[in-house]
Design an enzyme around this catalytic site. Structure first.
Site, PDB file in Angstrom:
ATOM      1  N   ASP A  32     -14.794   3.935   0.779  1.00 45.22           N
ATOM      2  CA  ASP A  32     -13.331   3.949   0.888  1.00 45.22           C
ATOM      3  C   ASP A  32     -12.908   5.134   1.764  1.00 45.22           C
ATOM      4  O   ASP A  32     -13.518   6.208   1.677  1.00 45.22           O
ATOM      5  CB  ASP A  32     -12.705   4.097  -0.511  1.00 45.22           C
ATOM      6  N   ASN A  33     -11.898   4.936   2.592  1.00 48.72           N
ATOM      7  CA  ASN A  33     -11.434   6.088   3.397  1.00 48.72           C
ATOM      8  C   ASN A  33     -10.316   6.845   2.669  1.00 48.72           C
ATOM      9  O   ASN A  33      -9.781   7.822   3.189  1.00 48.72           O
ATOM     10  CB  ASN A  33     -10.988   5.659   4.804  1.00 48.72           C
ATOM     11  N   THR A 118      -6.040 -13.910   2.626  1.00 46.49           N
ATOM     12  CA  THR A 118      -4.642 -13.944   2.173  1.00 46.49           C
ATOM     13  C   THR A 118      -3.963 -15.290   2.394  1.00 46.49           C
ATOM     14  O   THR A 118      -4.292 -16.013   3.353  1.00 46.49           O
ATOM     15  CB  THR A 118      -3.830 -12.872   2.926  1.00 46.49           C
ATOM     16  N   TYR A 142      -0.547  -9.517  10.475  1.00 42.72           N
ATOM     17  CA  TYR A 142      -1.403  -9.323   9.298  1.00 42.72           C
ATOM     18  C   TYR A 142      -2.189 -10.599   8.982  1.00 42.72           C
ATOM     19  O   TYR A 142      -3.420 -10.584   8.881  1.00 42.72           O
ATOM     20  CB  TYR A 142      -0.551  -8.897   8.095  1.00 42.72           C
ATOM     21  N   HIS A 190       5.832  -4.141  -2.859  1.00 39.71           N
ATOM     22  CA  HIS A 190       5.613  -5.365  -3.629  1.00 39.71           C
ATOM     23  C   HIS A 190       6.619  -5.517  -4.760  1.00 39.71           C
ATOM     24  O   HIS A 190       7.037  -4.535  -5.377  1.00 39.71           O
ATOM     25  CB  HIS A 190       4.175  -5.392  -4.164  1.00 39.71           C
ATOM     26  N   LEU A 191       6.949  -6.766  -5.010  1.00 35.93           N
ATOM     27  CA  LEU A 191       8.079  -7.058  -5.892  1.00 35.93           C
ATOM     28  C   LEU A 191       7.934  -6.464  -7.302  1.00 35.93           C
ATOM     29  O   LEU A 191       8.841  -5.760  -7.765  1.00 35.93           O
ATOM     30  CB  LEU A 191       8.286  -8.585  -5.977  1.00 35.93           C
TER      31      LEU A 191
HETATM   32  N1  UFG Z   1      11.167  -9.252  -2.666  1.00 32.40           N
HETATM   33  C1  UFG Z   1      12.480  -8.979  -3.031  1.00 32.40           C
HETATM   34  N2  UFG Z   1      12.823  -7.673  -3.214  1.00 32.40           N
HETATM   35  C2  UFG Z   1      11.952  -6.647  -3.041  1.00 32.40           C
HETATM   36  C3  UFG Z   1      10.601  -6.939  -2.677  1.00 32.40           C
HETATM   37  C4  UFG Z   1      10.247  -8.266  -2.497  1.00 32.40           C
HETATM   38  O1  UFG Z   1      13.303  -9.876  -3.175  1.00 32.40           O
HETATM   39  O2  UFG Z   1      12.355  -5.497  -3.204  1.00 32.40           O
HETATM   40  C5  UFG Z   1      10.774 -10.660  -2.508  1.00 32.40           C
HETATM   41  C6  UFG Z   1      10.196 -10.964  -1.151  1.00 32.40           C
HETATM   42  O3  UFG Z   1      11.222 -11.251  -0.244  1.00 32.40           O
HETATM   43  C7  UFG Z   1       9.298 -12.162  -1.485  1.00 32.40           C
HETATM   44  C8  UFG Z   1       8.841 -11.877  -2.915  1.00 32.40           C
HETATM   45  O4  UFG Z   1       9.758 -10.923  -3.438  1.00 32.40           O
HETATM   46  O5  UFG Z   1      10.053 -13.322  -1.475  1.00 32.40           O
HETATM   47  C9  UFG Z   1       7.448 -11.296  -2.993  1.00 32.40           C
HETATM   48  O6  UFG Z   1       7.369 -10.210  -2.089  1.00 32.40           O
HETATM   49  P1  UFG Z   1       6.117  -9.239  -1.998  1.00 32.40           P
HETATM   50  O7  UFG Z   1       6.403  -8.262  -0.904  1.00 32.40           O
HETATM   51  O8  UFG Z   1       5.792  -8.701  -3.344  1.00 32.40           O
HETATM   52  O9  UFG Z   1       4.934 -10.216  -1.602  1.00 32.40           O
HETATM   53  P2  UFG Z   1       4.793 -11.221  -0.367  1.00 32.40           P
HETATM   54  O10 UFG Z   1       4.889 -12.596  -0.936  1.00 32.40           O
HETATM   55  O11 UFG Z   1       5.709 -10.905   0.738  1.00 32.40           O
HETATM   56  O12 UFG Z   1       3.367 -10.831   0.167  1.00 32.40           O
HETATM   57  C10 UFG Z   1       2.205 -10.904  -0.624  1.00 32.40           C
HETATM   58  C11 UFG Z   1       1.241  -9.799  -0.222  1.00 32.40           C
HETATM   59  C12 UFG Z   1       0.821  -9.959   1.200  1.00 32.40           C
HETATM   60  C13 UFG Z   1       0.297 -11.327   1.413  1.00 32.40           C
HETATM   61  C14 UFG Z   1       1.255 -12.366   0.916  1.00 32.40           C
HETATM   62  C15 UFG Z   1       0.649 -13.710   0.976  1.00 32.40           C
HETATM   63  O13 UFG Z   1       1.848  -8.554  -0.396  1.00 32.40           O
HETATM   64  O14 UFG Z   1      -0.180  -9.009   1.493  1.00 32.40           O
HETATM   65  O15 UFG Z   1       1.620 -12.123  -0.420  1.00 32.40           O
HETATM   66  O16 UFG Z   1       1.549 -14.650   0.564  1.00 32.40           O
HETATM   67  F1  UFG Z   1       0.079 -11.541   2.714  1.00 32.40           F
END
Ligand code: UFG
Length: 328
Positions: A32-33, A118, A142, A190-191
């Site tokens: 791991d870095n 992913t 990505y 992340h949500l």
């Molecule tokens: N969201 C919000 N508010 C926030 C953060 C996120 O409404 O503050 C929404 C986003 O718009 C999305 C959902 O919550 O609709 C999930 O968002 P995340 O950022 O948690 O996850 P993503 O679905 O965008 O992405 C995840 C991984 C990525 C991967 C992807 C594959 O983080 O690395 O799933 O579907 F590529």
């Protein structure tokens, strides 16, 4: 069997290491870095080689010293938005870094490669749920870096017999039941961890990015899969490669989608906090719905998920964050 876990100090990698240690049949080395990982997330007694997969000499040293048979590869940049700003940095880390890793594997005769891929490689999917062989046209750098590696792996198998499993995660979330390790990104995007920052007193409210999508309640629907279940799938994938000596690719999700609003509701139930939410404009590049068909992983790998309810998933994340309110 000796296994090298690249990115083993990170969120998903550290959960794999934990599950591997429980089985008592693997000799584990972490690489791991520490750019986003935490040494404290690695169990005591597991050697950690600190360095970068873009450093060929470092890889040569690690492979000469440890001679792993299998490599789990989690060392990658994972922020979709950041990848749009810095595509070359993403190709350098995720593609060039993986090339060097595969070259080291080829040179030192490592046989099995379990690749952290992913759902982002499907871009705007043609159908829901998404099956592993569905058309993949990424809509951001990505996702494209992960697709590039998947394509490369096919030729490595053909050329020198590398056996690989590509595991496409949908929304990895939750934390080990102990609450000792979990999701700790800086900055967090992340949500679920962002929602939990509200009851932790770190933010006032959660923003919902868009409520005008073509979904039941207008917010985006995602497939949330517990990180410990993902860890189990990786170990089954290694068993599969060793047993069948054939490469394959799998989608890993729960088969069920939850909207952003439903996840916020789950967090309200679990934490007992009202968690105020505010509607904001859509986030660029978000598809309305992403849900996996995990049928292939279930039938071919024998994968069975332990976590089926979002409340249970959020509860494990909440447990971790309460134990580590400032992160690791
Ligand atoms: N969201 C919000 N508010 C926030 C953060 C996120 O409404 O503050 C929404 C986003 O718009 C999305 C959902 O919550 O609709 C999930 O968002 P995340 O950022 O948690 O996850 P993503 O679905 O965008 O992405 C995840 C991984 C990525 C991967 C992807 C594959 O983080 O690395 O799933 O579907 F590529």
């Amino acid at each position: 069997m000796k296994v090298l876990v690249c990115g083993g100090a990170g969120y998903i990698g550290s959960h794999i290491v934990r599950e591997l240690t429980k089985l008592n049949k693997y000799e584990i080395v972490v690489l791991d870095n520490l750019s986003t990982g935490h040494t404290i997330a690695v169990p005591e007694g597991i050697p950690v080689e600190v360095g970068d997969i873009r450093d060929k000499q470092f890889l040569e040293d690690v492979f000469s010293k440890h001679k792993p048979t299998a490599v789990f590869h989690f060392s990658a940049s994972i922020e979709v938005a950041q990848s749009c700003v810095d595509p070359l940095g993403y190709y350098e880390n995720n593609v060039a870094g993986t090339i060097y890793l595969l070259q080291a594997m080829q040179k030192h005769g490592a046989k099995y490669f379990i690749f952290s891929s992913t759902a982002a490689l499907f871009g705007q999917p043609e159908r829901i749920p998404i099956h592993p062989d569905d058309l993949s046209i990424p809509v951001n750098p990505y996702g494209d870096t992960k697709l590039a590696v998947e394509t490369m792996l096919k030729w490595c198998d053909q050329a020198f017999g590398l056996k690989y499993a590509c595991l496409r995660y949908f929304n990895a979330c939750g934390a080990d039941a102990s609450g000792d390790i979990g999701e700790d990104h800086t900055p967090e995007s992340h949500l679920i961890p962002l929602i939990l920052q509200v009851p932790l007193g770190k933010r006032e409210k959660i923003f919902i990015f868009g409520d005008d999508y073509d979904t039941e309640d207008g917010s985006c629907v995602r497939d949330y899969v517990h990180v410990t279940d993902l860890a189990t799938a990786h170990i089954l994938a290694l068993d599969y490669l060793a047993r069948e000596n054939t490469s394959n690719r799998f989608n890993l999700g729960s088969g069920k989608g939850y909207s952003v609003k439903e996840i916020i509701e789950a967090a309200r139930r679990v934490t007992g906090h009202p968690i105020p939410a505010e509607i904001k404009p859509r986030r660029a590049g978000d598809p309305a719905t992403l849900v996996a068909s995990s049928e292939k992983a279930e039938t071919v790998l024998g994968w069975k998920r332990q976590y089926h309810s979002v409340d249970d998933i959020v509860r494990t994340a909440w447990n971790f964050h309460q134990k580590h309110p400032k992160g690791f």
